[in-house]
Design an enzyme around this catalytic site. Structure first.
Site, PDB file in Angstrom:
ATOM      1  N   ASP A   1     -22.105 -99.021 -37.508  1.00 14.75           N
ATOM      2  CA  ASP A   1     -23.068 -97.884 -37.534  1.00 14.75           C
ATOM      3  C   ASP A   1     -24.419 -98.593 -37.001  1.00 14.75           C
ATOM      4  OD1 ASP A   1     -23.782 -95.079 -39.541  1.00 14.75           O
ATOM      5  OD2 ASP A   1     -25.472 -96.405 -38.536  1.00 14.75           O
ATOM      6  N   ILE A   2     -24.945 -97.735 -36.009  1.00 18.03           N
ATOM      7  CA  ILE A   2     -26.110 -98.307 -35.401  1.00 18.03           C
ATOM      8  C   ILE A   2     -27.344 -98.487 -36.298  1.00 18.03           C
ATOM      9  CG2 ILE A   2     -27.232 -96.090 -34.615  1.00 18.03           C
ATOM     10  CD1 ILE A   2     -27.148 -97.194 -31.760  1.00 18.03           C
TER      11      ILE A   2
ATOM     12  N   ASN B   1     -20.219 -87.046 -44.942  1.00 18.86           N
ATOM     13  CA  ASN B   1     -21.012 -85.974 -45.048  1.00 18.86           C
ATOM     14  C   ASN B   1     -20.547 -84.796 -44.332  1.00 18.86           C
ATOM     15  OD1 ASN B   1     -23.038 -87.648 -46.461  1.00 18.86           O
ATOM     16  ND2 ASN B   1     -23.677 -88.333 -44.763  1.00 18.86           N
TER      17      ASN B   1
ATOM     18  N   GLU C   1     -25.088 -85.313 -39.523  1.00 17.37           N
ATOM     19  CA  GLU C   1     -25.814 -85.513 -38.306  1.00 17.37           C
ATOM     20  C   GLU C   1     -24.771 -85.372 -37.140  1.00 17.37           C
ATOM     21  OE1 GLU C   1     -28.371 -89.143 -38.409  1.00 17.37           O
ATOM     22  OE2 GLU C   1     -29.394 -88.345 -40.201  1.00 17.37           O
ATOM     23  N   VAL C   2     -23.767 -85.720 -37.115  1.00 19.01           N
ATOM     24  CA  VAL C   2     -23.023 -86.168 -35.799  1.00 19.01           C
ATOM     25  C   VAL C   2     -21.591 -85.145 -36.331  1.00 19.01           C
ATOM     26  CG1 VAL C   2     -21.528 -87.502 -34.418  1.00 19.01           C
ATOM     27  CG2 VAL C   2     -23.616 -88.491 -35.561  1.00 19.01           C
TER      28      VAL C   2
ATOM     29  N   HIS D   1     -16.324 -88.159 -39.628  1.00 18.43           N
ATOM     30  CA  HIS D   1     -16.294 -89.706 -39.766  1.00 18.43           C
ATOM     31  C   HIS D   1     -16.649 -90.214 -41.250  1.00 18.43           C
ATOM     32  CE1 HIS D   1     -20.579 -88.144 -39.204  1.00 18.43           C
ATOM     33  NE2 HIS D   1     -20.892 -89.012 -39.900  1.00 18.43           N
TER      34      HIS D   1
ATOM     35  N   HIS E   1     -18.049 -93.082 -43.862  1.00 20.46           N
ATOM     36  CA  HIS E   1     -19.086 -94.207 -43.856  1.00 20.46           C
ATOM     37  C   HIS E   1     -18.357 -95.199 -44.792  1.00 20.46           C
ATOM     38  CE1 HIS E   1     -22.697 -92.329 -42.012  1.00 20.46           C
ATOM     39  NE2 HIS E   1     -22.148 -91.105 -42.286  1.00 20.46           N
TER      40      HIS E   1
HETATM   41  P1  5GP Z   1     -23.925 -88.683 -40.831  1.00 20.76           P
HETATM   42  O1  5GP Z   1     -25.410 -88.343 -41.206  1.00 20.76           O
HETATM   43  O2  5GP Z   1     -23.464 -87.687 -39.712  1.00 20.76           O
HETATM   44  O3  5GP Z   1     -22.884 -88.882 -41.842  1.00 20.76           O
HETATM   45  O4  5GP Z   1     -23.992 -89.986 -39.956  1.00 20.76           O
HETATM   46  C1  5GP Z   1     -24.115 -90.428 -38.837  1.00 20.76           C
HETATM   47  C2  5GP Z   1     -24.283 -91.608 -38.667  1.00 20.76           C
HETATM   48  O5  5GP Z   1     -23.945 -92.206 -37.039  1.00 20.76           O
HETATM   49  C3  5GP Z   1     -25.490 -92.318 -39.147  1.00 20.76           C
HETATM   50  O6  5GP Z   1     -25.415 -93.176 -39.992  1.00 20.76           O
HETATM   51  C4  5GP Z   1     -26.045 -93.177 -37.673  1.00 20.76           C
HETATM   52  O7  5GP Z   1     -26.841 -94.248 -37.855  1.00 20.76           O
HETATM   53  C5  5GP Z   1     -24.755 -93.158 -36.948  1.00 20.76           C
HETATM   54  N1  5GP Z   1     -25.026 -93.071 -35.466  1.00 20.76           N
HETATM   55  C6  5GP Z   1     -25.679 -92.272 -34.842  1.00 20.76           C
HETATM   56  N2  5GP Z   1     -25.563 -92.285 -33.473  1.00 20.76           N
HETATM   57  C7  5GP Z   1     -24.903 -93.497 -33.416  1.00 20.76           C
HETATM   58  C8  5GP Z   1     -24.506 -94.402 -32.067  1.00 20.76           C
HETATM   59  O8  5GP Z   1     -24.811 -94.036 -30.867  1.00 20.76           O
HETATM   60  N3  5GP Z   1     -23.947 -95.351 -32.554  1.00 20.76           N
HETATM   61  C9  5GP Z   1     -23.528 -95.724 -33.591  1.00 20.76           C
HETATM   62  N4  5GP Z   1     -22.497 -96.780 -33.681  1.00 20.76           N
HETATM   63  N5  5GP Z   1     -23.640 -95.123 -34.847  1.00 20.76           N
HETATM   64  C10 5GP Z   1     -24.562 -93.995 -34.556  1.00 20.76           C
END
Ligand code: 5GP
Length: 127
Positions: free
Chosen positions: A35-36, A97, A105-106, A110, A112
């Protein structure tokens, strides 16, 4: 129920090789990468290569091969990162999520995998 997949999401772009990632594991149907914005010393994202929006989409529409591959890959990430108790690790948490209440967010499914420290209680109330 139809799921609308947005091909422009950041994980779709990672899968197309348009954005670099730090890969932990790649299999036929699955990619795992760091994760970034890590929220723990170990913070890996495991994603299917198929176009699935969230967990329930994947669980409903993915093939048995994709589901088995994804699950085995996630288990392998626990082993590779050293957090799996079965390998003597101190433990981890998996989170997925989905949607607005899940604060996703994405919009590409996925998982985690978080570990490397005590993670606290499972849920916090929103601010
Ligand atoms: P969500 O909130 O959708 O469950 O988590 C999205 C995750 O994607 C976040 O923890 C965020 O840090 C990670 N993320 C967003 N953009 C990027 C990216 O460009 N590269 C990587 N490796 N992780 C990302």
């Amino acid at each position: 129920m139809a799921y609308a997949y947005d091909d422009t999401n950041i994980f779709a772009r990672i899968l197309r090789g348009e954005i670099p990632n730090k890969t932990v594991l790649e299999t036929e149907h699955t990619l795992a990468f760091l994760d970034i914005g890590p929220q723990a010393p170990v913070h890996v994202l495991v994603i299917p290569k198929g176009k699935y929006v969230n967990f329930d989409h994947f669980a409903t529409d993915a093939s048995a091969d994709e589901i088995a591959d994804f699950t085995r890959a996630a288990g392998e990430v626990c082993r590779i990162t050293g957090v799996g108790p079965g390998e003597g690790g101190a433990g981890y948490r998996t989170i997925s999520n989905a949607g607005a209440h899940g604060v996703q967010e994405v919009p590409h499914y996925h998982l985690h995998i978080l570990g490397g420290r005590v993670l606290g209680r499972m849920l916090a109330k929103p601010d």
